[in-house]
Scaffold this active site. Structure first.
Site, PDB file in Angstrom:
ATOM      1  N   LYS A   1      44.678 -12.253 -32.487  1.00 14.93           N
ATOM      2  CA  LYS A   1      43.550 -11.374 -33.437  1.00 14.93           C
ATOM      3  C   LYS A   1      44.440 -10.832 -34.735  1.00 14.93           C
ATOM      4  CE  LYS A   1      39.790  -9.683 -30.692  1.00 14.93           C
ATOM      5  NZ  LYS A   1      40.304  -9.746 -29.380  1.00 14.93           N
TER       6      LYS A   1
ATOM      7  N   GLY B   1      46.087 -10.333 -38.069  1.00 20.92           N
ATOM      8  CA  GLY B   1      45.993  -8.810 -38.882  1.00 20.92           C
ATOM      9  C   GLY B   1      46.662  -8.674 -39.692  1.00 20.92           C
TER      10      GLY B   1
ATOM     11  N   GLY C   1      49.816 -12.913 -44.879  1.00 20.65           N
ATOM     12  CA  GLY C   1      50.671 -14.265 -44.544  1.00 20.65           C
ATOM     13  C   GLY C   1      51.313 -14.793 -44.252  1.00 20.65           C
TER      14      GLY C   1
ATOM     15  N   TYR D   1      27.129  -5.587 -24.072  1.00 18.90           N
ATOM     16  CA  TYR D   1      26.725  -6.456 -23.038  1.00 18.90           C
ATOM     17  C   TYR D   1      25.490  -7.424 -23.653  1.00 18.90           C
ATOM     18  CZ  TYR D   1      30.890  -5.587 -20.379  1.00 18.90           C
ATOM     19  OH  TYR D   1      31.813  -5.572 -20.490  1.00 18.90           O
TER      20      TYR D   1
END
Length: 379
Positions: free
Chosen positions: A101, A103, A106, A331
């Site tokens: 992930k 985050g 760049g 879920y």
């Protein structure tokens, strides 16, 4: 869930239409193994991670990792934990997805992906990005993957076929100028252009085209045990029926989450879809709660976490939620995730890991997710 042709198209057919080499490989692997299951292997030690990858590998097509929560991770590029996972992926036929992930800005995410002690890009086929910092993070990860592939020691697997041209190809040639190359079906990121030439004989007549040569190339690791060799019968170190996974890396964009109260708005999700379309040579698809393909040429893969089956003696096709974990996670059953919401791959963690027999439970999830997919095709 918006209606889209991919929802009624088999994984095998979709594998032939997609232009991303790793997406094509994954779809073929799913068809070959009759599996659309990803194991979220969130375990505390490297030893347990490798054990589960070996035991549950036959049931899955993707293994999801969090390397930074695993104690005892060996960072050696050739003999460490990442290298051992890659070997197990070849043996059992699955791809490795590091759930990093990314985050940040760049420049930072590119360095995190391609450098550091973990060198994620070396052993993980797939990573993902949280696009909150903006589209530049996607562009930078794509740039990092291109630069890595250019430097990686690899061999080029080349396939050459010769065939008779069709009438359409003759017409293309007739429209070309003398000596000008005509590209025929030059489609696909791993396929070279196949020129045929429209020349003239001495009396001014156009020459005949007698055949067309098609050259297809794919990058493979120089350290690969497979390369272009035929697998010896009984060689259990390589999964039979499919070639070595391509070196091309893939990105999943975190477009939606299963956690209660998350801040991923419709505007954010739409921006994720736009970024994916701008980088189709690198972005494979999304982590999402539903199918996001809407345009005719969208062929993205969708993977959905928060999957759990009710006990065996209860209804397996419930449309509702199965419950939560008390920490925000919600879920849903494979039937809802795959059959109703239109996702392609169900991500399962604790539902398998906490079972008394994780191997047997993985097969139960694989069967349920695959059944939801096959029934979706028939509806």
């Amino acid at each position: 869930m918006a209606s889209h042709p991919t929802l009624k198209t088999t994984f095998a057919v979709r594998s032939e239409a997609t232009t991303h080499p790793l997406t094509s490989y994954l779809l073929r692997l799913m068809d070959l193994k009759a599996s659309n299951l990803c194991l979220s292997a969130d375990v505390p030690t490297a030893r347990e991670l490798l054990y589960l990858a070996d035991k549950i590998g036959p049931s899955i097509v993707v293994l999801k990792t969090h390397y930074d929560m695993v104690s005892g991770w060996d960072f050696h590029p050739d003999t460490g934990t990442g290298a051992k996972l890659a070997s197990l992926a070849r043996k059992h036929g699955f791809l490795i997805f590091e759930d990093r992930k990314f985050g940040d800005i760049g420049h930072t995410v590119e360095l995190q992906y391609t450098g550091g002690s973990a060198r994620i890009i070396d052993w993980a086929h797939i990573v993902n990005v949280n696009m909150v910092p903006g589209k530049a993070s996607v562009a930078s990860l794509a740039q990092g993957a291109r630069r890595w592939l250019e430097r990686y020691p690899c061999e080029v697997k080349t396939s050459v076929t010769v065939g008779t041209p069709t009438m359409d190809q003759f017409e293309d040639a007739e429209d070309a100028k003398d000596g000008e190359p005509v590209t025929v079906n030059g489609n696909g990121s791993n396929m070279m252009e196949k020129p045929i030439y429209a020349g003239r004989n001495g009396d001014g007549r156009k020459g005949s085209i007698v055949s067309i040569t098609t050259v297809t190339q794919q990058y493979e690791s120089a350290a690969s045990p497979r390369l272009t060799k035929t697998i010896a019968e009984g060689d259990e170190s390589l999964f039979p029926g499919i070639e070595e996974a391509p070196l091309n890396r893939g990105l999943l964009i975190l477009a939606q989450m299963s956690s209660e109260g998350n801040f991923m708005t419709r505007e954010y999700t739409q921006a994720c879809v736009e970024a994916a379309r701008e980088h189709k040579d690198f972005v494979m698809g999304f982590i999402s709660q539903e199918a996001l393909n809407t345009q005719a040429d969208d062929d993205f893969i969708h993977m959905t976490p928060g999957c759990q089956l009710p006990p065996e003696d209860e209804d397996q096709q419930t449309n509702g939620k199965v419950g939560g974990d008390g920490q925000g996670q919600q879920y849903n059953t494979p039937y809802k995730i795959i059959g109703i919401a239109g996702s392609d791959i169900a991500i399962v963690g604790r539902g398998i890991l906490k079972a008394s027999d994780p191997v047997e439970e993985a097969e139960r999830y694989r069967s349920a997710a695959w059944k939801a997919y096959t029934e979706r095709l028939l509806r």
